[in-house]
Design a protein around this motif. Structure first.
Motif, PDB file in Angstrom:
ATOM      1  N   ILE A   1      -4.948 -54.178  28.549  1.00  0.00           N
ATOM      2  CA  ILE A   1      -4.470 -55.486  28.074  1.00  0.00           C
ATOM      3  C   ILE A   1      -3.099 -55.780  28.662  1.00  0.00           C
ATOM      4  O   ILE A   1      -2.792 -56.895  29.077  1.00  0.00           O
TER       5      ILE A   1
ATOM      6  N   PHE B   1      -7.386 -63.482  24.589  1.00  0.00           N
ATOM      7  CA  PHE B   1      -8.381 -62.425  24.369  1.00  0.00           C
ATOM      8  C   PHE B   1      -8.240 -61.815  22.972  1.00  0.00           C
ATOM      9  O   PHE B   1      -9.225 -61.634  22.255  1.00  0.00           O
TER      10      PHE B   1
ATOM     11  N   ASP C   1     -11.422 -62.393  20.757  1.00  0.00           N
ATOM     12  CA  ASP C   1     -12.362 -61.273  20.786  1.00  0.00           C
ATOM     13  C   ASP C   1     -11.986 -60.125  19.863  1.00  0.00           C
ATOM     14  O   ASP C   1     -12.847 -59.335  19.490  1.00  0.00           O
TER      15      ASP C   1
ATOM     16  N   SER D   1     -11.536 -71.018  29.795  1.00  0.00           N
ATOM     17  CA  SER D   1     -11.373 -70.443  31.138  1.00  0.00           C
ATOM     18  C   SER D   1     -10.495 -69.203  31.093  1.00  0.00           C
ATOM     19  O   SER D   1     -10.758 -68.216  31.773  1.00  0.00           O
TER      20      SER D   1
ATOM     21  N   LEU E   1     -10.238 -67.158  28.558  1.00  0.00           N
ATOM     22  CA  LEU E   1     -11.007 -66.090  27.917  1.00  0.00           C
ATOM     23  C   LEU E   1     -11.950 -65.434  28.925  1.00  0.00           C
ATOM     24  O   LEU E   1     -12.047 -64.200  28.988  1.00  0.00           O
ATOM     25  N   LEU E   2     -12.612 -66.252  29.732  1.00  0.00           N
ATOM     26  CA  LEU E   2     -13.544 -65.684  30.710  1.00  0.00           C
ATOM     27  C   LEU E   2     -12.794 -64.787  31.694  1.00  0.00           C
ATOM     28  O   LEU E   2     -13.215 -63.669  31.995  1.00  0.00           O
TER      29      LEU E   2
ATOM     30  N   ARG F   1     -11.727 -61.537  29.961  1.00  0.00           N
ATOM     31  CA  ARG F   1     -12.853 -60.622  29.773  1.00  0.00           C
ATOM     32  C   ARG F   1     -13.241 -59.942  31.079  1.00  0.00           C
ATOM     33  O   ARG F   1     -13.493 -58.740  31.116  1.00  0.00           O
ATOM     34  N   LEU F   2     -13.288 -60.731  32.153  1.00  0.00           N
ATOM     35  CA  LEU F   2     -13.708 -60.158  33.437  1.00  0.00           C
ATOM     36  C   LEU F   2     -12.663 -59.198  33.997  1.00  0.00           C
ATOM     37  O   LEU F   2     -13.000 -58.169  34.579  1.00  0.00           O
TER      38      LEU F   2
ATOM     39  N   LEU G   1     -10.566 -57.376  32.162  1.00  0.00           N
ATOM     40  CA  LEU G   1     -10.625 -56.144  31.355  1.00  0.00           C
ATOM     41  C   LEU G   1     -11.840 -55.315  31.752  1.00  0.00           C
ATOM     42  O   LEU G   1     -11.774 -54.089  31.882  1.00  0.00           O
ATOM     43  N   ARG G   2     -12.956 -55.997  31.955  1.00  0.00           N
ATOM     44  CA  ARG G   2     -14.170 -55.302  32.381  1.00  0.00           C
ATOM     45  C   ARG G   2     -13.916 -54.549  33.687  1.00  0.00           C
ATOM     46  O   ARG G   2     -14.316 -53.402  33.854  1.00  0.00           O
TER      47      ARG G   2
ATOM     48  N   LEU H   1     -21.253 -66.829  31.181  1.00  0.00           N
ATOM     49  CA  LEU H   1     -21.075 -65.570  30.438  1.00  0.00           C
ATOM     50  C   LEU H   1     -20.418 -65.775  29.073  1.00  0.00           C
ATOM     51  O   LEU H   1     -20.854 -65.228  28.070  1.00  0.00           O
ATOM     52  N   ASN H   2     -19.325 -66.555  29.060  1.00  0.00           N
ATOM     53  CA  ASN H   2     -18.630 -66.810  27.783  1.00  0.00           C
ATOM     54  C   ASN H   2     -19.584 -67.323  26.729  1.00  0.00           C
ATOM     55  O   ASN H   2     -19.625 -66.839  25.613  1.00  0.00           O
TER      56      ASN H   2
ATOM     57  N   THR I   1     -21.588 -54.309  31.304  1.00  0.00           N
ATOM     58  CA  THR I   1     -20.260 -53.711  31.168  1.00  0.00           C
ATOM     59  C   THR I   1     -19.286 -54.679  30.467  1.00  0.00           C
ATOM     60  O   THR I   1     -18.362 -54.239  29.796  1.00  0.00           O
ATOM     61  N   THR I   2     -19.523 -55.979  30.606  1.00  0.00           N
ATOM     62  CA  THR I   2     -18.695 -56.928  29.848  1.00  0.00           C
ATOM     63  C   THR I   2     -18.998 -56.806  28.360  1.00  0.00           C
ATOM     64  O   THR I   2     -18.097 -56.780  27.524  1.00  0.00           O
TER      65      THR I   2
ATOM     66  N   THR J   1     -17.334 -53.783  27.140  1.00  0.00           N
ATOM     67  CA  THR J   1     -15.891 -54.014  27.039  1.00  0.00           C
ATOM     68  C   THR J   1     -15.555 -54.681  25.710  1.00  0.00           C
ATOM     69  O   THR J   1     -14.648 -54.250  24.984  1.00  0.00           O
ATOM     70  N   LEU J   2     -16.319 -55.730  25.383  1.00  0.00           N
ATOM     71  CA  LEU J   2     -16.048 -56.448  24.131  1.00  0.00           C
ATOM     72  C   LEU J   2     -16.289 -55.545  22.928  1.00  0.00           C
ATOM     73  O   LEU J   2     -15.503 -55.519  21.978  1.00  0.00           O
TER      74      LEU J   2
ATOM     75  N   TYR K   1     -13.456 -52.990  22.392  1.00  0.00           N
ATOM     76  CA  TYR K   1     -12.250 -53.581  21.802  1.00  0.00           C
ATOM     77  C   TYR K   1     -12.461 -53.948  20.347  1.00  0.00           C
ATOM     78  O   TYR K   1     -11.591 -53.732  19.514  1.00  0.00           O
ATOM     79  N   LYS K   2     -13.635 -54.487  20.040  1.00  0.00           N
ATOM     80  CA  LYS K   2     -13.892 -54.867  18.639  1.00  0.00           C
ATOM     81  C   LYS K   2     -13.944 -53.648  17.745  1.00  0.00           C
ATOM     82  O   LYS K   2     -13.603 -53.712  16.562  1.00  0.00           O
TER      83      LYS K   2
END
Lengths: 206, 75
Positions: free
Chosen positions: A141, A152, A156, A178, A180-181, A184-185, A187-188, B11-12, B43-44, B47-48, B51-52
């Protein structure tokens, strides 16, 4: 008022009591949200001592500005807005030469496209202690620009809706989506570097 | 059929609890034919989840009391 009595009241009732001068009612709001606000602050400013300052200042500011809380949004959303501003101010002071803003223009280079494409170990989290895992996740992060961190975290991790996040950060709904996407990407991408299945690397050398 | 770019842009919405069935179907049919995007989605999602699933950091000891005593002084 005793905790047992305030504990069952909803936020707005507590706000009304606090506005009328009942500091115990505001104390109940502090108890309700300090952990979430601390997590948010900690992930935006990174340094624990800075995060503590942010939390304390946010609650003090919220208390002194309580009369200006219009009650057409949730108390928590309003509080988050104050806390995020405090956190960004703290960051600005730390990096005085660099402006930090939620409105920073986003680079539109290739970096938003996924580069690291590899499956993960089946349960990567079980290979690390809780402390190690937390460090990995916090570091990931921390590598995000501040604008992405708040979005995020709120969407999330904290579970706010897109609308609430937009309100708390004073950004438009498309801006939240935008960011958030991208968050997420990114962090992934970072976590894939750490959690990808080890054996897969072999193929790179064949 | 979605392109990979359209897949990314969906994706979102896909991870939204209220995602439209249509979006889900489009995304799922794309990943069935595109292994790279399947990996990105998988993998996304992980990832979520990871974290959650993290416990919130414990509040530093004494912070609550410091806030309350600072508030008391403002009274």
């Amino acid at each position: 008022m005793h905790q047992a009595e305030t504990g069952s009241l909803d936020d707005l009732a507590l706000v009304h009591q606090a506005k009328a001068g009942d500091i115990g009612a505001f104390g109940e709001l502090v108890s309700r949200y300090e952990t979430r606000i601390y997590r948010l602050a900690r992930n935006i400013v990174a340094l624990p001592q800075d995060a503590e300052d942010v939390v304390q200042n946010a609650f003090l500011k919220a208390y002194s500005k309580l009369d200006s809380f219009q009650e057409n949004s949730k108390f928590y959303t309003w509080l988050v807005r104050i806390a995020v501003n405090e956190a960004l101010m703290k960051l600005r002071r730390r990096k005085s030469s660099k402006t930090v803003s939620l409105d920073e223009p986003i680079d539109t280079g290739q970096d938003e496209l996924p580069r690291e494409i590899a499956v993960w170990e089946s349960t990567p989290e079980s290979q690390y202690s809780q402390t190690e895992l937390r460090e990995i996740l916090d570091k990931a992060i921390d590598d995000l620009p501040p604008i992405y961190r708040a979005v995020f975290l709120l969407r999330d991790v904290d579970g706010l809706s897109t609308e609430e996040t937009a309100e708390a950060l004073d950004l438009s709904i498309p801006a939240i989506k935008s960011r958030l996407l991208r968050a997420r990407l990114k962090l992934r991408e970072t976590l894939t570097g750490i959690f990808k299945r080890k054996g897969d690397d072999i193929f790179a050398y064949l | 059929m979605l392109t990979c770019k359209e897949f990314l842009n969906s994706l979102n919405e896909y991870f939204d609890d209220n995602a439209a069935a249509e979006i889900r179907a489009l995304v799922e049919s794309h990943i069935n034919t595109c292994p790279n995007c399947w990996v990105i989605l998988d993998t996304t999602r992980k990832t979520l989840q990871i974290y959650k699933g993290m416990e919130p950091q414990p509040l530093p000891p004494g912070l609550h009391d410091r806030i309350m005593s600072a508030l008391d002084k403002r009274k």
